[in-house]
Design an enzyme around this catalytic site. Structure first.
Site, PDB file in Angstrom:
ATOM      1  N   ILE A 260       0.845  -1.196   0.000  1.00 48.21           N
ATOM      2  CA  ILE A 260       0.000   0.000   0.000  1.00 48.21           C
ATOM      3  C   ILE A 260       0.883   1.251   0.000  1.00 48.21           C
ATOM      4  O   ILE A 260       1.690   1.438   0.906  1.00 48.21           O
ATOM      5  CB  ILE A 260      -0.941   0.015   1.225  1.00 48.21           C
ATOM      6  CG1 ILE A 260      -1.918  -1.163   1.127  1.00 48.21           C
ATOM      7  CG2 ILE A 260      -1.700   1.331   1.327  1.00 48.21           C
ATOM      8  CD1 ILE A 260      -2.651  -1.454   2.404  1.00 48.21           C
ATOM      9  N   ASP A 304      -0.497  42.010 -19.172  1.00 47.50           N
ATOM     10  CA  ASP A 304      -0.488  43.463 -19.262  1.00 47.50           C
ATOM     11  C   ASP A 304       0.841  43.883 -19.879  1.00 47.50           C
ATOM     12  O   ASP A 304       1.816  43.141 -19.824  1.00 47.50           O
ATOM     13  CB  ASP A 304      -0.646  44.046 -17.849  1.00 47.50           C
ATOM     14  CG  ASP A 304      -0.856  45.550 -17.887  1.00 47.50           C
ATOM     15  OD1 ASP A 304      -1.274  46.061 -18.936  1.00 47.50           O
ATOM     16  OD2 ASP A 304      -0.588  46.206 -16.871  1.00 47.50           O
ATOM     17  N   ASP A 591      -3.399  44.307 -12.237  1.00 49.00           N
ATOM     18  CA  ASP A 591      -2.924  45.015 -11.049  1.00 49.00           C
ATOM     19  C   ASP A 591      -4.000  45.856 -10.388  1.00 49.00           C
ATOM     20  O   ASP A 591      -4.057  45.970  -9.177  1.00 49.00           O
ATOM     21  CB  ASP A 591      -1.710  45.888 -11.392  1.00 49.00           C
ATOM     22  CG  ASP A 591      -1.958  46.810 -12.582  1.00 49.00           C
ATOM     23  OD1 ASP A 591      -3.124  46.916 -13.025  1.00 49.00           O
ATOM     24  OD2 ASP A 591      -0.992  47.419 -13.074  1.00 49.00           O
ATOM     25  N   ASP A 595      -9.397  44.906 -12.312  1.00 46.13           N
ATOM     26  CA  ASP A 595      -8.911  43.690 -12.993  1.00 46.13           C
ATOM     27  C   ASP A 595      -9.339  42.420 -12.267  1.00 46.13           C
ATOM     28  O   ASP A 595      -9.234  41.326 -12.810  1.00 46.13           O
ATOM     29  CB  ASP A 595      -7.381  43.707 -13.084  1.00 46.13           C
ATOM     30  CG  ASP A 595      -6.875  44.757 -14.045  1.00 46.13           C
ATOM     31  OD1 ASP A 595      -7.625  45.105 -14.974  1.00 46.13           O
ATOM     32  OD2 ASP A 595      -5.744  45.245 -13.868  1.00 46.13           O
ATOM     33  N   ASN A 657       5.564  -1.475  -5.847  1.00 50.55           N
ATOM     34  CA  ASN A 657       4.639  -2.137  -4.923  1.00 50.55           C
ATOM     35  C   ASN A 657       3.914  -3.296  -5.600  1.00 50.55           C
ATOM     36  O   ASN A 657       3.685  -4.345  -4.999  1.00 50.55           O
ATOM     37  CB  ASN A 657       3.635  -1.141  -4.366  1.00 50.55           C
ATOM     38  CG  ASN A 657       4.288  -0.156  -3.404  1.00 50.55           C
ATOM     39  OD1 ASN A 657       5.499  -0.136  -3.266  1.00 50.55           O
ATOM     40  ND2 ASN A 657       3.497   0.660  -2.738  1.00 50.55           N
ATOM     41  N   ASN A 685      10.256  -2.330   1.794  1.00 52.38           N
ATOM     42  CA  ASN A 685       9.408  -1.134   1.869  1.00 52.38           C
ATOM     43  C   ASN A 685      10.186   0.050   2.439  1.00 52.38           C
ATOM     44  O   ASN A 685      10.110   1.171   1.937  1.00 52.38           O
ATOM     45  CB  ASN A 685       8.188  -1.435   2.750  1.00 52.38           C
ATOM     46  CG  ASN A 685       7.165  -0.303   2.735  1.00 52.38           C
ATOM     47  OD1 ASN A 685       6.717   0.119   1.680  1.00 52.38           O
ATOM     48  ND2 ASN A 685       6.821   0.193   3.911  1.00 52.38           N
ATOM     49  N   THR A 688      13.346   1.050  -0.165  1.00 55.97           N
ATOM     50  CA  THR A 688      13.111   1.528  -1.533  1.00 55.97           C
ATOM     51  C   THR A 688      11.969   2.524  -1.695  1.00 55.97           C
ATOM     52  O   THR A 688      11.953   3.282  -2.659  1.00 55.97           O
ATOM     53  CB  THR A 688      12.830   0.324  -2.466  1.00 55.97           C
ATOM     54  OG1 THR A 688      11.635  -0.337  -2.034  1.00 55.97           O
ATOM     55  CG2 THR A 688      13.988  -0.652  -2.466  1.00 55.97           C
ATOM     56  N   ASP A 689      11.006   2.529  -0.793  1.00 57.48           N
ATOM     57  CA  ASP A 689       9.821   3.379  -0.998  1.00 57.48           C
ATOM     58  C   ASP A 689      10.035   4.840  -0.604  1.00 57.48           C
ATOM     59  O   ASP A 689       9.554   5.747  -1.273  1.00 57.48           O
ATOM     60  CB  ASP A 689       8.620   2.833  -0.215  1.00 57.48           C
ATOM     61  CG  ASP A 689       7.841   1.816  -1.035  1.00 57.48           C
ATOM     62  OD1 ASP A 689       8.407   1.339  -2.030  1.00 57.48           O
ATOM     63  OD2 ASP A 689       6.699   1.513  -0.679  1.00 57.48           O
TER      64      ASP A 689
END
Length: 849
Positions: A260, A304, A591, A595, A657, A685, A688-689
């Site tokens: 997960i 602008d 500005d 606007d 995973n 996990n 590497t995760d």
């Protein structure tokens, strides 16, 4: 006496600091901050973690203490990593809030200064102009009459007129100035203001959950269900094969934890926050996180001209009067005395006449200061000129009239002076001043004037005309009629040098840059042509032309238009809608207070940080701290980088995973022994995760990122073949890991050795894959490895962790591993690297072809 001095010169810096220490800062109660300890505890508030803790307790009761302790350590390390991610995110957002704090103009030491609103104090003299948000409750001390929007407090949308001449002289924090100018003395600050009583209604930044993050959280929930089902099947199949129930339960839970991607939403938040920080370094302050995602889709940038595409360093280059154009770099002229009076008196510039340097003495709009500098090089002469006059009445400039008028009393006589857009002002003129003689303004003479103004405009000069009258003066809006035309000033505002390259970058990226300006058609075209934004005058349209078009006709016309000139804020709103209706993602700059509707209508509303009003900034998604067009392009590039990086680590995490789950699932399906133990799965996990995925979140851009077309706004995160890449690579990781395990079994290696080889293959194949994930279009051979040192370091840490559990005795016992020989490593490296090699060669040949 001191109070009278304060009303003119404002507080001294020393007095202001003294009062700040007495009364405190001008801030409202903010929501309670989450303590670091609570953030850390929140890392354990997760269903999977609870299950894992339960599994740890069960392992302890079953006598597997080393497993239980190791799992507990891994849980804590994961929590620490999660805490670091969230804590960094909180700090990043806090830093952004402080940058987005509203500012205000205050008179200190007899000078107008721009300070953070929280630093003003009781007795400060604040300067208010159209578009400003009032920073504190204050009493007006100088105002002919200003119009305020108090809807934030009253709920009434109708503007309220305030004046020093009646009881309505109190202004409140949080309300905004719609029209006019004033000075006010601060009476209450912070929680003692009216706004303080309803402090929860005012927040400096709106924190919004990113739509992408919401999608990934939904995806995470689906994956949790799928993974739990698969892990349950693996557990049941193991039990049916006669494996111990406790061992299989622990294996199933460990596999679920590894499978997960619980860190996915957190890593997305970190990637967005880090991206926002990078944008900040490039002068783009993002106020709303969803804007980061939308930036990558931008297909049109409406900008602008003044200050954004140009330097906003105005210089008067030509004066037109008495039927002649005088170019000031070629000829010397002091101009006409009446023209001089018109431009000096009818001017919103602020003066600090105690300053000798004329450039430092003038503060305000660059156009206004330019109109003074052309006539005065010396502050003392300007002072003596102004001392002879008293301003009796003012009609402030607004975007619909495009004019400003004042009534000036000199000696005992009153004169009305007017300045504004030439075509608008000429419509109000019935006479002309020629050689000091007032004559009737005939249609022929009017055409001649407009021809000369066209000539000036075609040389990229912004033209402002002046008029006056001495008879029929009224103190109301009927003042501006039957005027005497005097002359016109031509002002140059050179393009920013870096903008031309930014425009080219836009075109290469499939983004259409559009100029929207209130300037004359010829002036706008001249600047746009110099910046390579357009080539033909046919690509320019004016506000008057827009007026006669229906919305449907305008939607068709905007497809070929590159410059919109002489437009009003209402035109801007129509332009943005028309461009959006052509299926474009629009970024719009602005500005002024007017606007704000167009900025809110745009997909990315961009406010000016220097010249922008508070109203515009609050309506915007992003603020340009340097008012520079190049910063918008940089922000779009960063938006693309962030989105690409999110796709990178999603690809990496999900494919890895999936590989872990398939390794165990296929082994169970083919009645093989478990290739990995529960604690080894948790190690994968951990190794590497976390770090590699986070390092992908700060990956630099692909060299060709601004050569790609903008992505579609509705494009899903898994579009353009990402889901196929994830599935194919996940399957290959799982299959190669299992094949390593099977080869070990074929050679008759012990179970521990086979598992160590499978573990090494799984870890290394994921670490090879992380480099593949750095680009979807280029192979590992084309992506320079050392351009992301964070990733190199993260992979180095992961490999070190793997070697530690294989060769250090204490860890070997904990993780049930054995030392691998050179032959074993050759098998591991072959199976873990072969797929990455084949895939990279395929991409390399594809790119070359």
């Amino acid at each position: 006496m001191i109070q009278e001095k304060e009303l003119v010169k404002g507080l001294s810096t020393a007095e202001a600091e003294k009062r700040l220490s007495t009364y405190g800062y001008n801030t409202l109660m903010d929501k309670k901050k989450i303590s670091p300890f609570v953030i850390f505890l929140a890392q354990f508030n997760d269903f999977i973690v609870w299950v894992l803790i339960a599994a740890t307790i069960i392992s302890g009761f079953m006598g597997e203490m080393s497993d239980a302790i190791t799992i507990l350590i891994i849980i804590v390390i994961n929590a620490i990593l999660g805490f670091i991610q969230e804590f960094k995110t909180e700090k990043s957002l806090e830093a952004l809030k402080s940058m987005a704090a509203p500012t205000c103009k205050v008179i200190r030491d007899n000078k107008i200064k721009v300070v953070n609103a929280e630093c003003i104090t009781i007795g400060d003299l604040i300067v208010l102009e159209a578009g400003d948000r009032i920073p504190a409750d204050a009493v007006l001390v100088e105002a002919g009459g200003i119009l305020l929007d108090e809807s934030l407090l009253t709920g009434e949308s109708v503007g309220v007129i305030k004046s020093t001449l009646n009881k309505e002289n109190y202004v409140y924090m949080g309300t905004t100035v719609l029209k006019g100018k004033a000075k006010a003395k601060v009476a209450q600050i912070g929680m003692k203001t009216e706004m303080g009583k309803i402090a929860d209604m005012l927040q400096s930044i709106e924190e919004e959950k990113s739509p992408l993050k919401e999608k990934l959280e939904s995806l995470g929930k689906i994956m949790v269900i799928v993974c739990i089902i698969i892990c349950s099947i693996v557990t049941l199949l193991g039990i049916l094969r006669g494996q111990p129930i406790g061992d299989m339960f622990l294996l199933g839970v460990s596999l679920a934890v590894a499978a997960i991607p619980e860190g996915l939403p957190a890593i997305v938040t970190v990637a967005l926050a880090l991206g926002v920080s990078r944008m900040l370094k490039r002068n783009a302050l993002v106020r709303k996180l969803p804007a980061v995602e939308t930036l990558g889709c931008t297909s049109v940038i409406c900008s602008d001209k003044t200050g954004t595409l140009t330097e906003n360093k105005m210089t008067v280059k030509a004066l037109y009067f008495d039927n002649n154009i005088y170019y000031l770099d070629k000829e010397n002229t002091e101009g006409n005395i009446v023209l001089k009076k018109a431009f000096i008196y009818c001017n919103d510039c602020n003066y600090n006449l105690s300053e000798k340097d004329i450039h430092k003495a003038l503060q305000g709009d660059p156009t206004e200061t330019a109109l003074i500098k052309v006539f005065f090089k010396d502050t003392s002469k300007l002072k003596s000129f102004l001392d002879k006059s008293i301003r009796m009445f003012e009609l402030p400039f607004d975007s619909s009239r495009k004019m400003m008028s004042v009534i000036i009393k000199e000696d005992s006589s009153e004169t009305c002076y007017v300045k504004g857009a030439p075509e608008k002002l000429l419509d109000k003129c019935s006479f002309i001043l020629e050689e000091s003689v007032v004559k009737a303004l005939t249609p022929q003479k009017k055409k001649e004037i407009l021809r000369n103004i066209e000539t000036m405009s075609s040389n990229a000069l912004r033209c402002i005309s002046a008029a006056y009258k001495e008879k029929g003066i009224t103190y109301n809006s009927f003042l501006e009629k039957e005027l005497v035309y005097i002359g016109t000033a031509g002002i140059i505002d050179p393009p920013r040098r870096e903008v031309k390259d930014a425009v080219l970058k836009c075109k290469m990226a499939g983004i259409r840059p559009i100029m929207i300006t209130g300037d004359h058609k010829n002036t706008a075209f001249a600047i746009a042509r110099e910046l390579d934004m357009c080539k033909s005058i046919d690509e320019v349209i004016t506000g008057d032309e827009i007026e006669v078009l229906t919305d449907k006709e305008l939607q068709i016309r905007v497809k070929s238009i590159k410059v919109f000139a002489r437009v009003t804020p209402s035109h801007k709103l129509r332009i943005v809608r028309a461009i959006k209706n052509n299926d474009n993602i629009v970024a719009m700059t602005g500005d002024g207070v007017n606007d704000a509707p167009a900025i809110k209508e745009a997909d990315i509303g961009v406010a000016m940080g220097i010249s922008g009003t508070d109203v515009t900034k609050e309506a915007s998604s992003m603020i340009l701290l340097d008012d520079n067009f190049t910063s918008i392009v940089s922000a779009v590039e960063e938006g693309r980088v962030i989105y690409d990086n999110i796709r990178k680590f999603i690809r990496y995490l999900l494919s890895c995973n999936l590989g872990e789950v398939l390794t165990m699932f296929l082994a169970s399906l083919f009645y093989l022994e478990n290739p990995l133990s529960p604690i080894q799965i948790l190690f994968v996990n951990l190794a590497t995760d976390g770090l590699p995925a986070m390092a992908l979140g700060v990956d630099p851009a692909d060299s060709d990122i601004m050569s790609q077309r903008p992505r579609e706004k509705k494009e899903g995160i898994f579009a353009r073949g990402l889901s196929e890449k994830i599935i194919i690579r996940g399957v290959l990781i799982g299959v190669c890991t299992l094949l390593t395990f099977i080869v070990g079994k074929i050679y008759g290696y012990p179970l521990k050795l086979c598992r160590t080889m499978a573990l090494s293959t799984l870890v290394l194949s994921q670490l090879f894959h992380v480099f593949e994930c750095r680009s979807e279009r280029h192979s590992i051979f084309e992506v320079k490895i050392f351009t992301n040192l964070y990733l190199v370091a993260a992979v180095g840490v992961s490999i070190t962790m793997l070697l530690c559990i294989i060769y250090i005795p204490v860890f070997k016992n904990i993780f049930s591993t054995v030392a691998l020989s050179v032959g074993h490593w050759l098998i591991v490296i072959f199976f873990s690297g072969i797929i990455a090699l084949i895939n990279s060669l395929y991409l390399w040949f594809k790119t070359k072809r």
